[in-house]
Design a protein around this motif. Structure first.
Motif: not given
Ligand code: ADP
Ligand code: MG
Length: 256
Positions: A75-79, A222-227
């Motif tokens: 899957v490509e990371s959206p962020s 950052a991880p809680s923003h999915g980034m």
């Protein structure tokens, strides 16, 4: 040929996933074709890349037990825009199922070999143990990146890891070497951390990366923003350290 690196340390909470995710994003930003493999059933690298681990149709589990090909799992990371082989709780079951499969320690290696030409870098975020999953990671890799905190027992834990790496090298994977040690969550105001850091340098010399990742709240947020941190707040001190680390790694592999 892709450079395949494990980010490993048998201790939990030492910055493996933060390092994997930020390095993947930084390498992608440097124009490198990058694949991040989440080899931890906790799926933190998956979530931190902005991919919901609860909604996967296929995961690394399917790849390891032979139920899916890499192409169907990635899957490509959206962020971060790098590719991810995502994981979730299913992977905990792989540990048990793998025991009965042939070439059980080489499953990941064989799956990655099929798409080797597609990437410049493959990073493997290992779980905090020396399990069959970690063994699959170490058998797939050319090198190990060891993130560590400069704390009192750090050197002791390190010798266990170095011994395990030596065993894998001797028995399974003659390509495996330690690429380097990365000091993370570093707080220069703490004298003990300075002392341990100096000890690391005198023990391991140029195996210790010059880049040092400070303790920095933006990396933890950052991880809680999915980034990845390097996407969430590129100018933060933590992000800048990971960007410097990626540049150093790119330079170092030219000398390998
Ligand atoms: P591991 O994968 O080794 O278990 P993580 O990368 O998940 O470790 O880090 C453990 C915790 O520490 C996470 O909550 C993460 O956000 C936080 N963390 C990691 N690196 C830093 C840093 N440099 N500064 C502040 N917090 C960090
Ligand atoms: Mg982790």
């Amino acid at each position: 040929m892709a450079h395949v690196f494990c980010v490993a340390n048998q201790k939990g909470g030492v910055g493996k996933t933060t390092t994997s995710v930020n390095l993947a994003a930084a390498l992608h930003q440097a124009g490198k074709r990058t694949l991040l493999v989440d080899l931890d059933p906790q799926g933190n690298a998956t979530m931190g890349s902005g991919i919901d681990k609860r909604e996967l149709t296929h995961s690394v589990y399917h790849l390891l037990v032979g139920l899916a090909e890499l192409e169907a799992v990635k899957v490509e990371s959206p962020s971060g825009s790098y590719d991810v082989l995502p994981a979730n709780r299913d992977l905990a079951g792989a540990e048990i199922e793998l025991v009965n499969l042939e070439r059980r320690e080489k499953r990941l290696r064989e799956a990655l070999a099929a798409r080797d030409a597609d990437y410049d870098f493959v990073l493997i975020d290992c779980p905090p143990s020396l399990s069959l999953l970690t063994l699959n990671g170490l058998c797939s890799a050319h090198g190990v990146i060891i993130p560590m905190q400069c704390e009192y027992f750090a050197l002791e834990g390190l010798s266990d890891l170095v011994n395990s790496i030596k065993k894998v090298h001797a028995n399974f994977n003659r390509d495996l070497k330690i690429i380097g040690l990365l000091r993370v969550m570093f707080d220069p105001r703490i004298t003990l951390q300075q002392q341990v850091s100096a000890q690391l340098e005198s023990h391991f010399g140029n195996k210790v990366f010059s880049a040092v990742v400070p303790r920095n709240i933006r990396l933890a947020e950052a991880p809680s923003h999915g980034m990845p941190g390097v996407v969430f707040d590129r100018s933060s001190r933590g992000a800048q350290a990971y960007l410097a680390f990626a540049a150093e790694l790119i330079a170092r592999i030219k000398t390998l």
